[in-house]
Scaffold this motif. Structure first.
Motif, PDB file in Angstrom:
ATOM      1  N   TRP A   1       1.252  -1.112   0.340  1.00 45.60           N
ATOM      2  CA  TRP A   1       0.205   0.049  -0.017  1.00 45.60           C
ATOM      3  C   TRP A   1       0.696   1.152   0.380  1.00 45.60           C
ATOM      4  O   TRP A   1       1.720   1.383   0.970  1.00 45.60           O
ATOM      5  CB  TRP A   1      -1.115  -0.165   1.176  1.00 45.60           C
ATOM      6  CG  TRP A   1      -2.133  -1.274   1.250  1.00 45.60           C
ATOM      7  CD1 TRP A   1      -2.776  -0.252   0.692  1.00 45.60           C
ATOM      8  CD2 TRP A   1      -1.681  -2.189   1.090  1.00 45.60           C
ATOM      9  NE1 TRP A   1      -3.821  -1.894   0.614  1.00 45.60           N
ATOM     10  CE2 TRP A   1      -3.043  -2.781   1.127  1.00 45.60           C
ATOM     11  CE3 TRP A   1      -1.213  -3.831   1.435  1.00 45.60           C
ATOM     12  CZ2 TRP A   1      -3.498  -3.989   0.802  1.00 45.60           C
ATOM     13  CZ3 TRP A   1      -1.316  -4.509   1.786  1.00 45.60           C
ATOM     14  CH2 TRP A   1      -2.586  -5.079   1.117  1.00 45.60           C
TER      15      TRP A   1
ATOM     16  N   LYS B   1      -2.834   3.545  -1.254  1.00 41.40           N
ATOM     17  CA  LYS B   1      -3.193   3.196  -2.726  1.00 41.40           C
ATOM     18  C   LYS B   1      -2.379   1.344  -3.263  1.00 41.40           C
ATOM     19  O   LYS B   1      -1.551   1.573  -2.892  1.00 41.40           O
ATOM     20  CB  LYS B   1      -3.278   3.500  -3.614  1.00 41.40           C
ATOM     21  CG  LYS B   1      -3.972   5.272  -3.102  1.00 41.40           C
ATOM     22  CD  LYS B   1      -4.141   5.583  -4.407  1.00 41.40           C
ATOM     23  CE  LYS B   1      -4.397   7.570  -4.423  1.00 41.40           C
ATOM     24  NZ  LYS B   1      -4.152   7.874  -5.634  1.00 41.40           N
ATOM     25  N   LEU B   2      -3.614   0.493  -3.037  1.00 40.53           N
ATOM     26  CA  LEU B   2      -3.144  -0.704  -3.282  1.00 40.53           C
ATOM     27  C   LEU B   2      -2.447  -0.748  -4.508  1.00 40.53           C
ATOM     28  O   LEU B   2      -3.070   0.128  -5.467  1.00 40.53           O
ATOM     29  CB  LEU B   2      -3.858  -2.024  -3.393  1.00 40.53           C
ATOM     30  CG  LEU B   2      -3.632  -3.502  -3.798  1.00 40.53           C
ATOM     31  CD1 LEU B   2      -2.775  -3.908  -2.981  1.00 40.53           C
ATOM     32  CD2 LEU B   2      -4.912  -4.266  -4.115  1.00 40.53           C
TER      33      LEU B   2
ATOM     34  N   ASP C   1      -2.113  -2.778   4.629  1.00 48.07           N
ATOM     35  CA  ASP C   1      -3.906  -1.690   4.450  1.00 48.07           C
ATOM     36  C   ASP C   1      -3.471  -0.592   5.175  1.00 48.07           C
ATOM     37  O   ASP C   1      -3.306  -0.751   6.413  1.00 48.07           O
ATOM     38  CB  ASP C   1      -4.692  -2.375   4.243  1.00 48.07           C
ATOM     39  CG  ASP C   1      -5.534  -1.016   3.846  1.00 48.07           C
ATOM     40  OD1 ASP C   1      -6.018  -0.096   3.812  1.00 48.07           O
ATOM     41  OD2 ASP C   1      -6.699  -1.132   3.495  1.00 48.07           O
TER      42      ASP C   1
END
Length: 308
Positions: A198, A216-217, A212
C-alpha cells in the motif's frame, strides 16, 4: 460607357490565396482508405498509406494516420497541399501514432509529462498542445496518465475530453499490457515474482506498507532477464499505476533502480534513472481495435549489462 461591376474600381481582381486543403465531405459510412481511393480517382493503396504516414490527411481538423478509421456522414476529410506542414520534430518527444481521438508518444527522460505550477512550458503536454494547434487553434490535448520526469518511454494523451474520460474511467479494461524495463542494483534473488503493498504519497517521496495503512493498493509483477556486473536487468508489468510505484517496490526488495537517489541508490553510472516504459497495449476507445506499441530497450541499458 460600360460600367465595371468588379467592385475593384476598374483594377484587376486580387487573386485569392490557394486553398491549403482539398476537402472531401463524407456522405455515407466508409473506412478512410476506401474513401480516399474513391474520391482521389486512381490513387493507389500505397500512395494513400504514404499520405497517412506523412501526416497530411485530416478528419475534422485532426490528423489521422489510421487507414481503417471509420468515417461517418457529416465528417470532412482534408488532404493538405502544404508538404511538411504537420511534420513534428522535437528532441525530447517522438510521435508514434496519432488519430482524431488520441496521440501516442515516446518521451525522453528529463521531460515532465504534464504542466505543474512551477513548470508549464517545458512539458510534453505543452509541446503537444502547441503542435495540435497548428491544425486548428481550438485543438488541445488532455492528460490520461503520466510518467515520472526521470522515466522515459511510451505514453498517450487524448485529443478531446470525452476520450479522456473514457480512457480514465475504464483504464483497467482498455489497457491490457503495460511494461517497463529497468536496471536495479545487485543480483535479484528470484527469477520472477510480485510485489504487493500500500503506497502513500508523502509529497517528497512515496512510502510503502506491506499491510493496509490507508494507502493505495499497488501491484507490480517482475521478471529477471539478466544478472551481470552487480546489476539486474528487469522487466516489470504494472497491475496498478501509482506514483513512483516501480521505484518504491524495487527499493522494498532491496534492489533500488539504478540512478534513483530518492529511493536508495547511491550510484548513477548512466547519468539517468534506469527506467523505461517500453510497451503499451490497449483497445482503441472508439473502434475497439487492439493497439500495440513497443520500443527497443535503451542502448545504455544494454551496454551496462554487457559482461566485462
Amino acid at each position: 460607357m460600360a460600367r465595371n461591376n468588379s467592385g475593384n474600381n476598374g483594377r484587376r481582381p486580387i487573386p485569392r490565396a490557394a486553398a491549403k486543403y482539398t476537402i472531401y465531405p463524407v456522405n455515407e459510412p466508409a473506412e478512410l482508405m476506401e474513401f480516399l481511393m474513391k474520391k482521389m480517382d486512381g490513387i493507389s493503396r500505397t500512395r494513400v498509406k504514404a499520405l497517412l504516414a506523412n501526416r497530411v490527411v485530416l478528419v475534422d481538423n485532426n490528423i489521422q494516420t489510421q487507414y481503417n478509421f471509420p468515417l461517418k456522414p457529416g465528417m470532412k476529410v482534408q488532404v493538405s497541399r502544404e508538404k511538411n506542414k504537420h511534420e513534428f520534430r522535437h528532441p525530447m518527444l517522438k510521435i508514434l501514432y496519432e488519430d482524431a481521438y488520441l496521440i501516442v508518444v515516446e518521451k525522453k527522460e528529463g521531460l515532465l509529462s504534464v504542466a505543474t505550477d512551477h513548470q508549464k512550458e517545458r512539458t510534453a503536454q505543452h509541446i503537444l498542445n502547441e503542435y495540435v494547434k497548428r491544425t486548428h487553434r481550438n485543438n488541445r490535448i488532455f492528460v490520461v496518465h503520466r510518467l515520472d520526469r526521470e522515466t522515459s518511454g511510451i505514453m498517450m494523451y487524448a485529443k478531446d475530453e470525452k476520450t479522456q474520460h473514457t480512457l480514465r474511467d475504464n483504464w483497467h479494461d482498455i489497457v491490457y499490457d503495460r511494461r517497463y524495463v529497468s536496471i536495479v542494483m545487485g543480483d535479484m534473488e528470484k527469477d520472477q515474482g510480485t510485489v504487493r503493498s500500500w503506497l502513500t504519497d508523502r509529497k517528497l517521496y512515496v512510502s510503502s506498507s506491506p499491510v493496509d495503512d490507508g494507502g493505495k493498493l499497488s501491484i507490480t509483477h517482475y521478471r529477471t532477464i539478466k544478472r551481470a556486473n552487480g546489476y539486474s536487468l528487469m522487466e516489470l508489468q504494472l497491475e496498478t499505476g501509482r506514483k513512483n510505484q516501480i521505484r518504491v517496490h524495487m527499493q522494498s526488495l532491496g534492489h533500488p533502480v539504478v540512478g534513483d537517489a530518492r529511493y536508495g541508490c547511491e550510484t548513477d553510472p548512466l547519468g539517468r534513472l534506469a527506467l523505461h516504459a517500453f510497451k503499451l497495449c490497449f483497445y482503441h476507445p472508439l473502434t475497439g481495435e487492439r493497439m500495440e506499441f513497443e520500443t527497443p530497450y535503451p542502448a545504455p541499458f544494454k551496454n551496462l549489462m554487457l559482461r566485462k
